[in-house]
Design an enzyme around this catalytic site. Structure first.
Site, short mmCIF file in Angstrom:
data_model
loop_
_atom_site.label_atom_id
_atom_site.label_comp_id
_atom_site.label_asym_id
_atom_site.label_seq_id
_atom_site.Cartn_x
_atom_site.Cartn_y
_atom_site.Cartn_z
N LYS A 1 11.06 93.98 91.30
CA LYS A 1 9.70 94.36 91.72
C LYS A 1 9.69 95.82 92.16
O LYS A 1 10.56 96.25 92.94
CB LYS A 1 9.21 93.45 92.84
N HIS B 1 10.72 89.31 97.40
CA HIS B 1 10.57 89.21 95.95
C HIS B 1 11.89 89.56 95.26
O HIS B 1 12.82 90.06 95.89
CB HIS B 1 9.46 90.14 95.44
#
Length: 276
Positions: A168, A164
């Site tokens: 995040k 990600h």
């Protein structure tokens, strides 16, 4: 008209939490472009520079819906709240939704077991749909993983790799954990007992009953997930890659439509897609 009733116009009145964030804006744009949904409220945290601004100003259009940190104001006209924020914020929103009769579509990840219990208790009063990933493709992938795990129950080592963007804050991702849960359930295992989240130094041979996780964070990766079933002489990889948050937004609107006739109860995207 109460918050839980369907508007006479037939359009679902939807509020969005985290309205000025990346996901919030994607949701607002999807609602704006939808034929059967209308933006009814936009929430953000106290102190946000977006407070008071029209929620669709970033689209160059006016909705007449200002972004507010006042939960009662932001939910007053809503039938459903879509929430992709943080666990603590979502739980605060749940309390307001219970009071006002507003249903919840939750894409927030990182809940503890105790927080999940609180959500389940809230679902006794209002309908709640909780999914770590609203993507239709991801949820079809989860079903494929369930089938694969049952067929490859012996002789295959299972590893989950997710990647990600740098912003995040939780790891592994909620989607990766959900993949692990689906696989563990299919194998009759408890993920809490068989998950391996870290490897460093002299780890010894791999426990064949374990499910391993690896996390990558960097750049602007929207979300990549791969599950590896590694056997002797062959490897099976099941991968899902997201290139846009649009898929999460469209899945969320499908969840809104699904909840339209549900007064209370806890649901997930398998219910929405008929994958039970």
């Amino acid at each position: 008209m109460t918050a839980n009733s369907t508007p006479a116009s037939g359009r679902y009145r939807v509020a969005v939490a985290g309205a000025s964030g990346r996901m919030g804006r994607m949701l607002i744009e999807a609602i704006h472009n939808s034929d059967d949904c209308v933006l009814a409220g936009a929430l953000d945290v106290p102190g946000s520079p977006a407070l008071g601004i029209d929620a669709t100003a970033f689209l160059g259009r006016a909705s007449g819906v200002p972004i507010t940190s006042d939960l009662r104001e932001g939910l007053a006209r809503a039938q459903v709240l879509i929430d992709f924020t943080r666990p603590e914020g979502t739980l605060a929103h749940l309390e307001a939704c219970k009071e006002l009769g507003v249903k919840l579509v939750i894409g927030t990840t990182g809940f503890s077991d105790e927080q999940k219990k609180t959500l389940a208790e809230g679902a006794e009063k209002v309908a709640v749909l909780l999914a770590p990933n609203m993507s239709v493709g991801v949820n079809v992938t989860l079903k494929l993983l369930e089938m694969a795990a049952k067929a490859l129950s012996t002789g295959y080592d299972i590893e989950i790799v997710e990647a990600h963007h740098r912003h995040k804050v939780d790891a592994p991702s909620g989607t990766a954990l959900k993949m692990g849960e689906v696989i563990a359930d299919a194998l009759g295992r408890d993920l809490n007992e068989c998950a391996v989240y870290e490897r460093y130094g002299h780890t010894g041979a791999r426990d064949p009953s374990s499910i391993g996780f690896a996390t990558v964070r960097g750049g602007d990766i929207v979300g990549d997930h791969t599950v590896l079933f590694a056997g002797t002489g062959e490897r099976i990889e099941i991968t899902h890659k997201s290139s846009s948050r649009e898929t999460y937004a469209q899945g969320s609107l499908r969840a809104v439509r699904f909840l339209a006739d549900k007064p209370q109860g806890m649901f997930d995207m398998f219910d929405v897609l008929g994958l039970r």
